[in-house]
Design a protein around this motif. Sequence first.
Motif, PDB file in Angstrom:
ATOM      1  N   ASP A 310      21.234  13.142  22.277  1.00 39.59           N
ATOM      2  CA  ASP A 310      22.476  12.822  22.988  1.00 39.59           C
ATOM      3  C   ASP A 310      22.354  12.999  24.502  1.00 39.59           C
ATOM      4  OD1 ASP A 310      22.165  15.531  22.957  1.00 39.59           O
ATOM      5  OD2 ASP A 310      24.201  16.006  22.255  1.00 39.59           O
ATOM      6  N   ASN A 312      22.262  12.120  28.210  1.00 41.90           N
ATOM      7  CA  ASN A 312      22.799  10.941  28.883  1.00 41.90           C
ATOM      8  C   ASN A 312      21.724  10.267  29.735  1.00 41.90           C
ATOM      9  OD1 ASN A 312      22.934  11.998  31.743  1.00 41.90           O
ATOM     10  ND2 ASN A 312      24.254  13.496  30.731  1.00 41.90           N
ATOM     11  N   PHE A 313      21.952   8.997  30.065  1.00 41.63           N
ATOM     12  CA  PHE A 313      20.953   8.185  30.747  1.00 41.63           C
ATOM     13  C   PHE A 313      20.628   8.714  32.146  1.00 41.63           C
ATOM     14  CE2 PHE A 313      19.721   4.531  33.392  1.00 41.63           C
ATOM     15  CZ  PHE A 313      18.595   4.137  32.694  1.00 41.63           C
ATOM     16  N   LYS A 314      21.635   9.235  32.842  1.00 46.90           N
ATOM     17  CA  LYS A 314      21.388   9.731  34.187  1.00 46.90           C
ATOM     18  C   LYS A 314      20.405  10.905  34.166  1.00 46.90           C
ATOM     19  CE  LYS A 314      23.781  11.378  38.338  1.00 46.90           C
ATOM     20  NZ  LYS A 314      25.085  11.705  38.947  1.00 46.90           N
ATOM     21  N   SER A 315      20.590  11.829  33.218  1.00 44.82           N
ATOM     22  CA  SER A 315      19.670  12.975  33.094  1.00 44.82           C
ATOM     23  C   SER A 315      18.286  12.506  32.664  1.00 44.82           C
ATOM     24  CB  SER A 315      20.222  13.978  32.090  1.00 44.82           C
ATOM     25  OG  SER A 315      21.477  14.467  32.502  1.00 44.82           O
ATOM     26  N   THR A 357      25.372   3.229  32.870  1.00 45.97           N
ATOM     27  CA  THR A 357      24.966   4.585  33.222  1.00 45.97           C
ATOM     28  C   THR A 357      25.747   5.647  32.449  1.00 45.97           C
ATOM     29  OG1 THR A 357      24.299   3.920  35.431  1.00 45.97           O
ATOM     30  CG2 THR A 357      24.747   6.256  35.081  1.00 45.97           C
ATOM     31  N   ASP A 358      27.032   5.462  32.340  1.00 46.93           N
ATOM     32  CA  ASP A 358      27.867   6.483  31.701  1.00 46.93           C
ATOM     33  C   ASP A 358      27.982   6.284  30.195  1.00 46.93           C
ATOM     34  OD1 ASP A 358      28.355   7.614  34.195  1.00 46.93           O
ATOM     35  OD2 ASP A 358      30.049   6.253  34.585  1.00 46.93           O
ATOM     36  N   ILE A 361      22.902   6.877  26.003  1.00 41.95           N
ATOM     37  CA  ILE A 361      22.287   8.168  25.719  1.00 41.95           C
ATOM     38  C   ILE A 361      20.876   7.911  25.188  1.00 41.95           C
ATOM     39  CG2 ILE A 361      24.486   9.336  25.256  1.00 41.95           C
ATOM     40  CD1 ILE A 361      23.908   9.022  22.271  1.00 41.95           C
TER      41      ILE A 361
END
Length: 411
Positions: A310, A312-315, A357-358, A361
């Motif tokens: 899970d 997220n894409f930014k991380s 982006t938001d 995952i």
Amino acid sequence: MNPERMKIFVACGAAAGIAAAFNAPVAGALFSVEIILGDFGVAQFSPIVIASVMATVVSRHFLGDFPAFTVPKYELISPLELIPYAVLGLLAGLVALMFIKTLYRLEDFFEELKINAIIKTMIGGLLVGLIGVFVPHIYGVGYKTMNLALLGQLPWLMMLALIFLKLLATSLSLGSGGSGGIFAPSLFMGTMTGGFFGALVHQLFPAYSASSGAYSLVGMGAVVAGATHAPITAILIIFELTNDYKIILPLMISTIIATLLTTHLKKESIYTLKLIRRGIDLFRGREINLLRSLKVSEVVRENPVIIPLDLNFKSLLELVVNSPHSQFFVVDRNSRLVGSISIQEVRQALLDQEALTDLLIALDLVKPDIPRVGLNLPQRCYRHLQPGTGETESEPGNIQFGEIAGQNPNC
């Protein structure tokens, strides 16, 4: 003394022995190069050639310049005769394999006996003596019996029996701790194998086949090639024994087929297997394919990047930018491997970065069907794994592509 130099000295001695015993200097030199060294470099080959030549000169001075066997002239009667010679190659390969297995099984049997080594040798000698009482042809090198077979003067039934009796007698003698060689018995068994098979072929197709003596000669080389995994040596020693080029075609096809069969079914030759059982590998680190000796466990990275499904894409993007790795492994809440994410999947997602982006995952980018390998799998087999195959490891490791480049496609 340097181990490499010691190996060259051993090869020189072997070359000299073969050259002097069979009046075959070329075959003696190639025997050592093909079996002991496996290296045709000038620095290694030169002293072997000199030793072989000097041994032949000394032998011819004291024993005379004549072949070890009385070999009449032979020729290929018909091109169709290459077919039975090919079958002879298969038969010779099976005899060579039987010789290797019988020899080392009897050696293991005698080693397991909890008695004095001298008594073991006495038992082996007694058994060989009992065989020799009824069949004296198995005694010694057997040159006289081999000459009779080469001249076609032995019945096929006797030649068939002598294959197994010589094999058993040699294995008993060496397995029980006796001293002796393997090369001459291989020649003997090959002569009898070829003679027996040739007699049958000549009876069935007299107009299209040579006498049994021609098959004895070819069988001699084929069994030697199968047992030693040295076809060049086998071809050349028969050629030097006969000084006749006409037999070379059937000799080549039989020896190569015998070698292919035995190398496919038995990796080690009758000589190298003895050393391997003692922990000595003559060709360690010099394999034709270097990856044969490497396991996946030797190159696996034991600290792969593991991320939750899970994330997220930014991380994930920050992790990709700051990590030297190109592969990231995704696990679920129970730490079970779900799949992997490579830089390629991340690049594709970057095209829609603003909109996704938001939302994205790690689970959305994961590639579930990844090859899974066991730590003991040879590296050369790695590229042949299909997605989802192989041995699953509970803790994934990461093998970078650059570490497995250049591998052999034959797994």
